[in-house]
Design a protein around this motif. Structure first.
Motif: not given
Lengths: 115, 113
Positions: A97-104
């Motif tokens: 998801g958005t945790s740690g700025g995980g990129a799509l």
């Protein structure tokens, strides 16, 4: 590298048809997303899924539904295609998801034209 | 209401010079910001990101600057190359535990040889 594939690069459909867009990712990612991209509007989230059989509406879900029966596959369904659904459709996945700025990670896109 | 804005739809830069792409946001709760590059008929590819606790992140020719007080970020490309010609999207992510990324409308960069 994560690979996200989409079943078609280009599609032409008629108004009122039921349309299926398929997306497959090969990295065991939990989360999958469908966006549409339109000039001047950027990318807008239609639906996302954070687990098999789980789905959440995004910002513009009207006229669309989704299906996630298997972890690697996320389908977008246009129940009755309309001309205002002519767009570029982008599938994406990520692990956290958005945790740690995980990129799509995006697929190549499907350019859908509804006549 | 657009929470992430890219006010310049296009930008032209000479090869070898610096390209500066700008992005403004309204929500102070965003905790990561990302830049994506998109070529025609391809999906966006991730370029670089920055956490809201930092003010700069660098990766090769790409540097992202974050000014939290102004709610503004910028992407610098130095030196610009013709292969950098693409549409650039900035995106912001809501805090951990959510899944939402908010994208700007994009800036088309053209690097002139």
């Amino acid at each position: 590298d994560v690979k996200v594939t989409q079943s078609s690069r280009y599609l032409v459909k008629r108004t009122g048809e039921k349309v299926f867009l398929e997306c497959v990712q090969d990295m065991d990612h939990e989360n999958m997303f469908w966006y549409r991209q339109d000039p001047g509007l950027g990318l807008r989230l239609i639906y996302f899924s954070y687990d098999v059989k789980m789905k959440e509406k995004g910002d513009i879900p009207e006229g669309y539904s989704v299906s996630r029966e298997k972890k690697e596959r996320f389908s977008l369904i246009l129940e009755s295609a309309s001309t205002n659904q002519t767009s570029m459709y982008l599938c994406a996945s990520n692990l956290h998801g958005t945790s740690g700025g995980g990129a799509l990670n995006f697929g190549p896109g499907t350019r859908l034209t509804v006549l | 209401d657009q929470q992430v804005k890219q006010n310049s739809p296009s930008l032209s830069v000479q090869e070898g010079r610096i390209s500066i792409l700008n992005c403004d946001y309204t929500n102070s709760m965003f905790d990561y910001f990302l830049w994506y590059k998109k070529y025609p008929a391809e999906g966006p590819t991730f370029l670089i990101s920055i956490s809201s606790i930092k003010d700069k992140n660098e990766d090769g020719r790409f540097t992202v600057f974050l000014n939290k007080s102004a709610k503004h970020l910028s992407l610098h490309i130095v030196p610009s190359q013709p292969g950098d010609s693409a549409v650039y999207f900035c995106a912001a992510s809501e805090p951990s535990g959510t899944y939402k990324y908010i994208f700007g409308t994009g800036t088309r960069l053209k690097v002139l040889a």
